[in-house]
Scaffold this motif. Structure first.
Motif, short mmCIF file in Angstrom:
data_model
loop_
_atom_site.label_atom_id
_atom_site.label_comp_id
_atom_site.label_asym_id
_atom_site.label_seq_id
_atom_site.Cartn_x
_atom_site.Cartn_y
_atom_site.Cartn_z
N SER A 5 0.81 -1.22 0.00
CA SER A 5 0.00 0.00 0.00
C SER A 5 0.85 1.27 0.00
O SER A 5 0.32 2.37 -0.06
CB SER A 5 -0.93 0.01 1.22
N THR A 7 3.27 4.07 -1.60
CA THR A 7 3.49 4.60 -2.94
C THR A 7 4.98 4.56 -3.29
O THR A 7 5.84 4.56 -2.41
CB THR A 7 2.98 6.04 -3.06
N SER A 9 8.10 6.21 -5.91
CA SER A 9 8.45 7.37 -6.74
C SER A 9 9.94 7.36 -7.03
O SER A 9 10.74 6.80 -6.27
CB SER A 9 8.07 8.67 -6.04
N THR A 52 2.52 9.01 -6.94
CA THR A 52 1.20 8.92 -6.30
C THR A 52 0.59 7.53 -6.39
O THR A 52 -0.51 7.32 -5.90
CB THR A 52 0.22 9.92 -6.96
N GLN A 53 1.30 6.58 -6.99
CA GLN A 53 0.75 5.25 -7.22
C GLN A 53 1.51 4.20 -6.41
O GLN A 53 2.71 4.33 -6.17
CB GLN A 53 0.82 4.89 -8.71
N THR A 54 0.80 3.15 -6.03
CA THR A 54 1.43 2.00 -5.38
C THR A 54 1.93 1.03 -6.45
O THR A 54 1.50 1.10 -7.61
CB THR A 54 0.44 1.27 -4.47
N GLN A 57 -1.01 -0.66 -8.11
CA GLN A 57 -1.73 0.19 -9.06
C GLN A 57 -0.97 0.30 -10.38
O GLN A 57 -1.57 0.27 -11.46
CB GLN A 57 -1.94 1.58 -8.45
N HIS A 89 9.90 5.06 -1.18
CA HIS A 89 8.62 4.50 -0.75
C HIS A 89 8.01 5.44 0.29
O HIS A 89 8.73 5.95 1.16
CB HIS A 89 8.80 3.12 -0.13
N PRO A 92 1.05 7.04 1.61
CA PRO A 92 0.25 7.97 0.81
C PRO A 92 -0.50 8.96 1.69
O PRO A 92 -1.10 8.57 2.69
CB PRO A 92 -0.71 7.06 0.04
#
Length: 257
Positions: A5, A7, A9, A52-54, A57, A89, A92
């Motif tokens: 869970s 995110t 980047s 903004t995404q895991t 996702q 990591h 969120p």
């Protein structure tokens, strides 16, 4: 709620550039070129810059657009980027305009960030005796000589949660200590710190001796190290940090000899 869970980047210093239909990822020392990436893969790589995404996702995005084979290729790419120390990591935030409660940032390559499935009712966590919290350029940062990354906190709640980990805490008990911290957020927080090797784990209730976790207090060679010795050992050598090292003369021209 698990490690998945969080995110993901790209680190801010990693640039992403489209070049003649390819995508170029570049740091100050190396570059990676993705040749003619499929549409879903390209979108997923672009999303890594947004943060903004895991992973789940991003995997779903690639799977639905490009199919299973490209999804598997993306998984391999993401694991490689993590190993290079290019991926952060984060927990969120509750809304897009807010900063993450905590973000794990690699300092060097050959980086390891992984968290097993956790039985949240059975496992309690304590802050590693080697972890230390300090202020760096106006932000609170958690570091340890055992790991190749650091964790930055966006507000007082992160350090507040860390302070509660001087004693064993489950996700349920930790969520009761700070206002606004739900059990889900506590699970994310513990997953992040555990994956970053900042925590020790133990069973929340007594179990048979052969089922117990090995603690830092009983595991060679850590049992032989004092905090200050290991910190000096790791920070006076290359490998586990990205701080300046050697004869860098930082105060030449600033302080008279």
């Amino acid at each position: 709620m698990t490690f998945s869970s969080l995110t993901v980047s790209l680190k801010p210093e990693i640039t992403l550039s489209p070049v003649d239909g390819n995508i170029l990822l570049q740091s100050s020392r190396r570059k990676l070129t993705f040749h003619q990436p499929e549409p879903g893969l390209k979108t997923a790589l672009d999303a890594l810059k947004q943060g903004t995404q895991t992973p789940e996702q991003l995997q779903t995005l690639v799977l639905e657009t490009d199919g299973t084979q490209v999804r598997e290729k993306f998984d391999a790419y993401l694991n490689r980027l993590i190993e290079l120390g290019w991926i952060c990591h984060a927990i969120p935030p509750s809304s897009p305009e807010l900063s993450p409660l905590a973000i794990a940032i690699p300092m060097v390559g050959d980086y390891y960030f992984d968290c097993p499935e956790i039985d949240w009712d059975a496992i309690a966590f304590t802050l590693s005796r080697f972890a230390y919290l300090h202020q760096v350029e106006g932000e609170m940062v958690l570091e340890s000589p055992l790991t190749k990354g650091k964790i930055k906190f966006s507000d007082w709640r992160g350090p507040g949660l860390v302070s509660q980990l001087s004693q064993p805490q489950t996700a349920a008990s930790l969520s009761q200590e700070i206002p606004g911290i739900t059990e889900e957020i506590a699970q994310q927080f513990l997953s992040l710190l555990f994956a970053a090797q900042m925590l020790s784990a133990s069973f929340a209730s007594p179990v048979e001796e052969d089922e117990e976790f090995e603690s830092e207090e009983a595991t060679p060679p850590l049992v032989f190290w004092e905090f200050h010795d290991l910190l000096f050992h790791s920070r006076s050598r290359l490998g586990r940090h990205n701080n300046p090292l050697g004869a860098i003369f930082p105060y030449v021209g600033k302080i008279d000899p």
